[in-house]
Scaffold this motif. Structure first.
Motif, PDB file in Angstrom:
ATOM      1  N   ALA A 100      16.757  43.310  62.143  1.00  0.00           N
ATOM      2  CA  ALA A 100      16.393  44.930  61.450  1.00  0.00           C
ATOM      3  C   ALA A 100      14.776  45.067  62.665  1.00  0.00           C
ATOM      4  O   ALA A 100      15.345  44.744  63.130  1.00  0.00           O
ATOM      5  CB  ALA A 100      15.735  44.701  60.461  1.00  0.00           C
ATOM      6  N   VAL A 101      15.013  46.416  62.561  1.00  0.00           N
ATOM      7  CA  VAL A 101      14.009  47.487  62.808  1.00  0.00           C
ATOM      8  C   VAL A 101      12.524  47.778  61.773  1.00  0.00           C
ATOM      9  O   VAL A 101      12.622  48.529  60.473  1.00  0.00           O
ATOM     10  CB  VAL A 101      14.405  48.102  63.329  1.00  0.00           C
ATOM     11  CG1 VAL A 101      15.277  48.487  64.789  1.00  0.00           C
ATOM     12  CG2 VAL A 101      14.801  49.295  62.897  1.00  0.00           C
ATOM     13  N   ASN A 102      11.559  48.078  61.941  1.00  0.00           N
ATOM     14  CA  ASN A 102      10.727  48.426  61.223  1.00  0.00           C
ATOM     15  C   ASN A 102      10.575  49.279  60.910  1.00  0.00           C
ATOM     16  O   ASN A 102      10.329  50.691  61.504  1.00  0.00           O
ATOM     17  CB  ASN A 102       9.573  48.820  61.711  1.00  0.00           C
ATOM     18  CG  ASN A 102       8.390  48.690  61.193  1.00  0.00           C
ATOM     19  OD1 ASN A 102       7.801  49.561  59.811  1.00  0.00           O
ATOM     20  ND2 ASN A 102       6.859  48.038  60.758  1.00  0.00           N
ATOM     21  N   THR A 147       7.337  44.630  56.630  1.00  0.00           N
ATOM     22  CA  THR A 147       7.239  45.248  55.424  1.00  0.00           C
ATOM     23  C   THR A 147       8.086  45.953  54.801  1.00  0.00           C
ATOM     24  O   THR A 147       8.352  46.368  53.738  1.00  0.00           O
ATOM     25  CB  THR A 147       5.763  45.343  54.595  1.00  0.00           C
ATOM     26  OG1 THR A 147       5.169  45.992  56.048  1.00  0.00           O
ATOM     27  CG2 THR A 147       5.020  44.383  54.584  1.00  0.00           C
ATOM     28  N   SER A 148       9.184  47.153  55.701  1.00  0.00           N
ATOM     29  CA  SER A 148       9.471  48.083  55.625  1.00  0.00           C
ATOM     30  C   SER A 148      10.858  47.710  56.372  1.00  0.00           C
ATOM     31  O   SER A 148      10.818  48.386  57.148  1.00  0.00           O
ATOM     32  CB  SER A 148       8.389  49.645  55.889  1.00  0.00           C
ATOM     33  OG  SER A 148       7.581  49.720  55.134  1.00  0.00           O
ATOM     34  N   LEU A 149      11.666  46.848  56.092  1.00  0.00           N
ATOM     35  CA  LEU A 149      12.164  46.548  57.294  1.00  0.00           C
ATOM     36  C   LEU A 149      13.671  47.285  56.946  1.00  0.00           C
ATOM     37  O   LEU A 149      14.175  47.937  56.002  1.00  0.00           O
ATOM     38  CB  LEU A 149      12.830  45.846  57.585  1.00  0.00           C
ATOM     39  CG  LEU A 149      11.772  44.474  57.927  1.00  0.00           C
ATOM     40  CD1 LEU A 149      12.007  42.449  57.624  1.00  0.00           C
ATOM     41  CD2 LEU A 149      11.312  44.885  59.395  1.00  0.00           C
ATOM     42  N   THR A 150      14.609  47.881  58.007  1.00  0.00           N
ATOM     43  CA  THR A 150      15.354  48.805  58.146  1.00  0.00           C
ATOM     44  C   THR A 150      16.619  48.389  58.736  1.00  0.00           C
ATOM     45  O   THR A 150      16.170  47.878  59.950  1.00  0.00           O
ATOM     46  CB  THR A 150      15.539  50.237  57.736  1.00  0.00           C
ATOM     47  OG1 THR A 150      15.320  50.034  59.149  1.00  0.00           O
ATOM     48  CG2 THR A 150      14.636  50.423  56.740  1.00  0.00           C
ATOM     49  N   ALA A 151      17.738  48.896  58.279  1.00  0.00           N
ATOM     50  CA  ALA A 151      19.631  47.512  59.701  1.00  0.00           C
ATOM     51  C   ALA A 151      18.585  48.801  60.477  1.00  0.00           C
ATOM     52  O   ALA A 151      18.087  49.944  60.621  1.00  0.00           O
ATOM     53  CB  ALA A 151      20.111  48.788  59.123  1.00  0.00           C
ATOM     54  N   PRO A 152      19.036  48.533  62.145  1.00  0.00           N
ATOM     55  CA  PRO A 152      18.757  48.874  63.365  1.00  0.00           C
ATOM     56  C   PRO A 152      20.512  49.943  63.577  1.00  0.00           C
ATOM     57  O   PRO A 152      21.055  49.749  62.944  1.00  0.00           O
ATOM     58  CB  PRO A 152      18.935  47.662  64.260  1.00  0.00           C
ATOM     59  CG  PRO A 152      20.042  46.707  63.153  1.00  0.00           C
ATOM     60  CD  PRO A 152      19.167  46.758  61.835  1.00  0.00           C
ATOM     61  N   GLN A 209       7.896  49.228  66.530  1.00  0.00           N
ATOM     62  CA  GLN A 209       8.959  48.179  66.621  1.00  0.00           C
ATOM     63  C   GLN A 209       7.481  47.132  66.788  1.00  0.00           C
ATOM     64  O   GLN A 209       8.642  46.454  68.344  1.00  0.00           O
ATOM     65  CB  GLN A 209       8.781  49.134  67.660  1.00  0.00           C
ATOM     66  CG  GLN A 209      10.940  49.504  67.206  1.00  0.00           C
ATOM     67  CD  GLN A 209      11.322  49.992  66.025  1.00  0.00           C
ATOM     68  OE1 GLN A 209      11.611  48.631  65.363  1.00  0.00           O
ATOM     69  NE2 GLN A 209      11.822  50.651  65.110  1.00  0.00           N
ATOM     70  N   GLY A 210       6.857  46.595  67.112  1.00  0.00           N
ATOM     71  CA  GLY A 210       5.784  45.953  66.557  1.00  0.00           C
ATOM     72  C   GLY A 210       6.118  44.354  66.660  1.00  0.00           C
ATOM     73  O   GLY A 210       4.675  43.783  66.575  1.00  0.00           O
ATOM     74  N   LEU A 265      10.900  38.463  54.044  1.00  0.00           N
ATOM     75  CA  LEU A 265      10.413  37.871  55.206  1.00  0.00           C
ATOM     76  C   LEU A 265       9.261  39.264  55.326  1.00  0.00           C
ATOM     77  O   LEU A 265       8.996  39.431  56.654  1.00  0.00           O
ATOM     78  CB  LEU A 265      11.971  38.704  56.752  1.00  0.00           C
ATOM     79  CG  LEU A 265      13.167  37.839  56.645  1.00  0.00           C
ATOM     80  CD1 LEU A 265      14.326  38.686  56.861  1.00  0.00           C
ATOM     81  CD2 LEU A 265      12.940  36.557  57.849  1.00  0.00           C
ATOM     82  N   ALA A 266       9.460  39.332  54.017  1.00  0.00           N
ATOM     83  CA  ALA A 266       8.095  40.411  54.273  1.00  0.00           C
ATOM     84  C   ALA A 266       6.893  40.082  54.915  1.00  0.00           C
ATOM     85  O   ALA A 266       6.128  38.891  54.361  1.00  0.00           O
ATOM     86  CB  ALA A 266       7.395  41.463  53.366  1.00  0.00           C
ATOM     87  N   ASP A 267       6.072  40.615  55.626  1.00  0.00           N
ATOM     88  CA  ASP A 267       4.366  39.287  56.401  1.00  0.00           C
ATOM     89  C   ASP A 267       3.347  40.512  55.674  1.00  0.00           C
ATOM     90  O   ASP A 267       3.788  40.684  54.702  1.00  0.00           O
ATOM     91  CB  ASP A 267       4.923  39.814  57.791  1.00  0.00           C
ATOM     92  CG  ASP A 267       4.477  40.782  58.290  1.00  0.00           C
ATOM     93  OD1 ASP A 267       4.181  42.010  57.787  1.00  0.00           O
ATOM     94  OD2 ASP A 267       4.072  41.311  59.531  1.00  0.00           O
TER      95      ASP A 267
END
Length: 339
Positions: free
Chosen positions: A175-177, A130-135, A184-185, A122-124
């Motif tokens: 996921a969130v940034n 690129t730094s996704l974590t659980a919400p 969170q864009g 999923l990394a763009d």
């Protein structure tokens, strides 16, 4: 001639069978022929390929295929060996119940290997994913409830769209940034290398209209990726960039084409829901969905002008655009007749 734009659940079943065959063949080649496996891995790999043959692969297996492929292209033997060990140890799961499973992007929920593979797929290229974590858990719970409601709304108001969505999407990753700037864009994301899953950000918006439109937006990207399997669709080179209807920075024509096509799908599906949902939507929900549909329609028309002026398309690419335009105009006519 059948539309290449409108939902086609029967066609999606055929596409699933084709994708299944392609992935099984490619994984067999990568895992057993390119570099012979270690003797202690042979039995597990053979058993895993048999399990893969028996059921449509989960999204993380598409991501594992990406890891194998990319490590070979980079001549990274260590990364290739790790990816192959992961396949040998894969815990194949039974088919989930119909409808997308909603999962936060966490090792606790998915397992460390799945979570890492999914995050990588999923990394763009602009730093938003690129730094996704659980919400937060409460955001996950609220978003899961809204996704379930959007699914039920489609079942009531646009059953063909719902049937195709369920064949395209088996898992929604939340996921969130998690970057230091806390941006969170992004609303969502998708990748052919994670086929069957889409990304959604519950901290962006979690109202019914937005969730419905994001489900259609990202699943339509998955559908359009598949049209590229045997056809270039867009002939413009990646070095040619153009103004994009959804991004501030110029994009290659393929990105403009995707944004245009998926926006048309959002507009047509959203209009179908608005025209048939009845009392399933509150006045406020109908108003918000109407605004999102209008925005999608404006995005489509903006992108259509760019594609028609600058796009060099294959015959199939031209047909994809024509079918999208016809469907948008048909939806507009239906609205006029109804109103």
């Amino acid at each position: 001639m059948a539309s290449l734009f409108l939902p086609d659940p029967a066609g999606m079943l055929r596409l699933q069978a084709d994708l299944h065959d392609r992935l099984h063949l490619s994984l067999t080649h990568l895992l057993t022929e390119v570099i012979p496996p270690e003797p202690d891995e042979v039995a597990a790999i053979t058993e895993g390929l048999g399990r893969l043959r028996a059921q449509f692969p989960e999204p993380a297996l598409f991501a594992l295929h990406m890891a194998l492929r990319d490590s070979l292209l980079a001549e990274n033997a260590e990364a290739f060996a790790l990816a192959r060990r992961r396949f040998a140890a894969w815990d194949f799961r039974d088919h989930p119940s119909p409808g997308p499973v909603v999962s936060p992007l966490s090792a606790d929920r998915l397992g460390s290997a799945r979570a890492e593979l999914i995050a990588r797929a999923l990394a763009d290229d602009v730093g938003l994913t690129t730094s996704l974590t659980a919400p937060p858990p409460e955001a996950t719970e609220a978003m899961a409830a809204t996704i379930a409601r959007a699914d039920a709304l489609l079942a009531l108001a646009a059953p063909d769209w719902r049937a195709e969505l369920r064949l395209l999407v088996s898992e929604v990753i939340l996921a969130v940034n998690g970057g230091a700037d806390g941006r969170q864009g992004f609303a969502g994301g998708s990748s052919f290398d994670l086929f069957g899953a889409i990304l959604m950000n519950p901290l962006h918006r979690n109202d019914l209209a937005h969730v419905l439109m994001t489900l259609i937006h990202e699943s339509s990207h998955l559908r359009l990726f598949c049209w590229h399997l045997d056809d270039e669709v867009v002939l413009n080179g990646p070095e040619e960039t153009f103004r994009s209807p959804l991004r501030k920075q110029p994009r290659p024509m393929e990105g403009v084409f995707h944004a245009t096509w998926v926006s048309a799908r959002m507009a047509v599906c959203g209009r179908a829901v608005l025209s048939t949902a009845g009392n399933a939507l509150s006045d406020d929900e109908a108003l918000r969905l109407g605004k999102d549909v209008d925005q999608a329609l404006a995005t489509f028309r903006d992108g259509l002008g760019i594609v028609r002026e600058h796009g060099r398309l294959t015959a199939q690419g031209a047909r994809l655009v024509a079918d999208a335009s016809d469907a948008v105009e048909d939806a507009a006519l239906e609205r006029v007749r109804a109103g």
